[in-house]
Design an enzyme around this catalytic site. Structure first.
Site, mmCIF file in Angstrom:
data_model
loop_
_atom_site.group_PDB
_atom_site.id
_atom_site.type_symbol
_atom_site.label_atom_id
_atom_site.label_comp_id
_atom_site.label_asym_id
_atom_site.label_seq_id
_atom_site.Cartn_x
_atom_site.Cartn_y
_atom_site.Cartn_z
ATOM 1 N N LYS A 142 -2.242 1.811 -31.044
ATOM 2 C CA LYS A 142 -2.497 2.432 -29.749
ATOM 3 C C LYS A 142 -3.879 3.088 -29.672
ATOM 4 C CE LYS A 142 2.354 3.091 -28.385
ATOM 5 N NZ LYS A 142 3.276 4.324 -28.182
ATOM 6 N N ASP A 148 4.016 5.748 -21.819
ATOM 7 C CA ASP A 148 5.007 6.363 -22.508
ATOM 8 C C ASP A 148 5.525 7.458 -21.673
ATOM 9 O OD1 ASP A 148 5.455 4.317 -24.462
ATOM 10 O OD2 ASP A 148 3.752 5.313 -25.711
ATOM 11 N N GLY A 192 2.528 11.449 -31.426
ATOM 12 C CA GLY A 192 1.991 10.635 -30.303
ATOM 13 C C GLY A 192 3.082 10.609 -28.990
ATOM 14 N N TYR A 230 16.666 7.500 -29.625
ATOM 15 C CA TYR A 230 17.832 6.521 -28.902
ATOM 16 C C TYR A 230 18.612 6.176 -30.075
ATOM 17 C CZ TYR A 230 13.827 3.123 -29.294
ATOM 18 O OH TYR A 230 13.025 2.224 -29.864
ATOM 19 N N GLY A 245 16.646 8.939 -25.372
ATOM 20 C CA GLY A 245 15.163 8.228 -25.148
ATOM 21 C C GLY A 245 15.329 6.746 -24.818
HETATM 22 P P1 NAD Z 1 4.534 11.442 -34.761
HETATM 23 O O1 NAD Z 1 4.516 11.154 -36.310
HETATM 24 O O2 NAD Z 1 3.259 11.131 -34.040
HETATM 25 O O3 NAD Z 1 4.914 13.026 -34.386
HETATM 26 C C1 NAD Z 1 6.029 13.548 -35.031
HETATM 27 C C2 NAD Z 1 6.136 15.052 -34.619
HETATM 28 O O4 NAD Z 1 7.299 15.427 -35.039
HETATM 29 C C3 NAD Z 1 5.323 15.838 -35.131
HETATM 30 O O5 NAD Z 1 4.949 16.982 -34.210
HETATM 31 C C4 NAD Z 1 5.673 16.537 -36.505
HETATM 32 O O6 NAD Z 1 5.154 17.909 -36.587
HETATM 33 C C5 NAD Z 1 7.020 16.670 -35.983
HETATM 34 N N1 NAD Z 1 8.076 16.726 -36.918
HETATM 35 C C6 NAD Z 1 8.398 15.801 -37.829
HETATM 36 N N2 NAD Z 1 9.143 16.170 -38.929
HETATM 37 C C7 NAD Z 1 9.455 17.387 -38.576
HETATM 38 C C8 NAD Z 1 10.365 18.341 -39.225
HETATM 39 N N3 NAD Z 1 11.181 18.051 -40.058
HETATM 40 N N4 NAD Z 1 10.549 19.498 -38.281
HETATM 41 C C9 NAD Z 1 9.755 19.667 -37.516
HETATM 42 N N5 NAD Z 1 9.125 18.927 -36.868
HETATM 43 C C10 NAD Z 1 8.938 17.655 -37.472
HETATM 44 O O7 NAD Z 1 5.926 10.561 -34.233
HETATM 45 P P2 NAD Z 1 6.059 10.098 -32.806
HETATM 46 O O8 NAD Z 1 5.326 8.748 -32.471
HETATM 47 O O9 NAD Z 1 5.604 11.096 -31.888
HETATM 48 O O10 NAD Z 1 7.413 9.883 -32.724
HETATM 49 C C11 NAD Z 1 8.515 11.003 -32.732
HETATM 50 C C12 NAD Z 1 9.842 10.590 -32.279
HETATM 51 O O11 NAD Z 1 9.634 9.777 -31.024
HETATM 52 C C13 NAD Z 1 10.278 9.474 -33.137
HETATM 53 O O12 NAD Z 1 11.823 9.705 -33.423
HETATM 54 C C14 NAD Z 1 10.188 7.989 -32.261
HETATM 55 O O13 NAD Z 1 11.194 7.027 -32.761
HETATM 56 C C15 NAD Z 1 10.424 8.574 -31.206
HETATM 57 N N6 NAD Z 1 9.798 7.949 -29.912
HETATM 58 C C16 NAD Z 1 10.610 7.167 -28.990
HETATM 59 C C17 NAD Z 1 10.119 6.587 -27.804
HETATM 60 C C18 NAD Z 1 10.937 6.245 -26.829
HETATM 61 O O14 NAD Z 1 10.583 5.419 -25.871
HETATM 62 N N7 NAD Z 1 11.998 6.870 -26.603
HETATM 63 C C19 NAD Z 1 8.753 6.270 -27.846
HETATM 64 C C20 NAD Z 1 7.732 6.759 -29.000
HETATM 65 C C21 NAD Z 1 8.505 7.609 -30.077
#
Ligand code: NAD
Length: 287
Positions: free
Chosen positions: A73, A109, A136, A236, A257
């Site tokens: 992405k 998204d 992200g 989700y 989600g």
């Molecule tokens: P990422 O790695 O880009 O970001 C993760 C975020 O979570 C960061 O801000 C990090 O600091 C924080 N974090 C991680 N572990 C932590 C902890 N133990 N305590 C506090 N904060 C913590 O990941 P992402 O791509 O943003 O994904 C995050 C979540 O979103 C995942 O669970 C992913 O499955 C979900 N997601 C869902 C959809 C959807 O369509 N529903 C789409 C994308 C991502």
């Protein structure tokens, strides 16, 4: 199974790795078949090394377009002829459209998340929201919420190595929208309680609550949850995280989600075909 593929059939694709678990082919092929659109959607195992060639093939094969997952992405941004405002501000592309060889990078998204709020009849336009996490998924939601007219967003993240970079990024998004966006330390429970008290929505946009952190919650003090607060999770799997469960037990409207996942696909589909995805037929696939 009846063969409907002909010499006219066009291709949309997912370029990602790992890829075999993805539900996107089922979502889009069901929608194509339901609306009798002569197209197929296939998943291709593409990592960052092969991404440029894969994107070139959208032009060379006159494909409808493509979806991307992380980290493709972010890398794809530099290969686009044009970027939507959201994709530019987020710095990531999850959907590519092909207009006679001109490739435009979009990010659906955030629109997916914003549309999912309609399912729980929550309107946050002109209001304040609080988001936990700044990765992200959070960034895509923050940008779209800001573009859609959310008045103020308070973001809470752990103070890790990315904290200062995130602060710069959020300042940039704020300067380019009419939304006040601030970053705060997630360990500052006092500020969090104050911001949540002023917010219409509290969102978990971290992976806290899914494997391997399925027993954990992104906040510890659930007394800050009111019954008129909407509480959402980007996770989700599981369908109800402990965070959502605790919020539901305090009377809050909650949403996981799945809607974000479904509607980001629907927004991509609509950009490719000009038609609305038949949500009622597609939704059971992912439930
Ligand atoms: P990422 O790695 O880009 O970001 C993760 C975020 O979570 C960061 O801000 C990090 O600091 C924080 N974090 C991680 N572990 C932590 C902890 N133990 N305590 C506090 N904060 C913590 O990941 P992402 O791509 O943003 O994904 C995050 C979540 O979103 C995942 O669970 C992913 O499955 C979900 N997601 C869902 C959809 C959807 O369509 N529903 C789409 C994308 C991502």
């Amino acid at each position: 199974m009846e063969n409907t593929i002909t010499g006219h059939t066009r291709l949309a694709a997912l370029f990602a790795t790992p890829i075999r678990h993805s539900v996107s082919p089922m979502i889009h092929n069901t929608a194509f078949q339901t609306l009798e659109i002569d197209a197929v959607y296939l998943a291709f195992e593409v990592g960052t090394d092969g991404l440029k060639q894969a994107i070139d093939s959208i032009k060379n094969l006159d494909m409808i377009g493509a979806n991307l997952s992380m980290p493709n992405k972010i890398l794809a941004v530099e290969y686009m002829d044009e970027l939507s405002e959201a994709a530019r501000l987020i710095g990531a592309v999850n959907t590519i459209t092909n207009d006679h060889g001109k490739l435009t990078g979009h990010n659906t998204d955030g629109t997916g998340f914003m549309r999912s709020l309609q399912d729980i009849e929550v309107d946050i336009i002109g209001k304040k929201m609080t988001i936990i996490g700044a990765g992200g998924a959070a960034t895509a939601i923050i940008v779209q919420a800001a573009l859609d007219g959310v008045k103020e967003i308070t973001v809470y993240n752990r103070k890790d190595d990315f904290y200062e970079k995130i602060k710069e990024k959020l300042a940039y998004i704020s300067e380019n929208t009419n939304c006040a966006i601030t970053l705060n330390d997630l360990s500052d429970e006092h500020s969090l309680a104050k911001d949540v008290a002023e917010s219409a929505l509290l969102l978990n946009a971290t992976g806290v609550g899914m494997k391997p952190l399925e027993n954990q919650t992104p906040i510890q003090d659930f007394s800050i949850i009111r019954s008129d607060l909407a509480v959402c999770d980007v996770i989700y799997t599981p369908r109800e995280t402990e965070f959502l469960k605790q919020a539901r037990l305090r009377g809050a409207k909650t949403n996981n989600g799945l809607g974000m996942l479904l509607y980001q696909g629907a927004a991509a589909f609509e950009k490719w075909t000009g038609q609305e995805m038949p949500i009622e037929i597609v939704k059971p696939i992912i439930e």
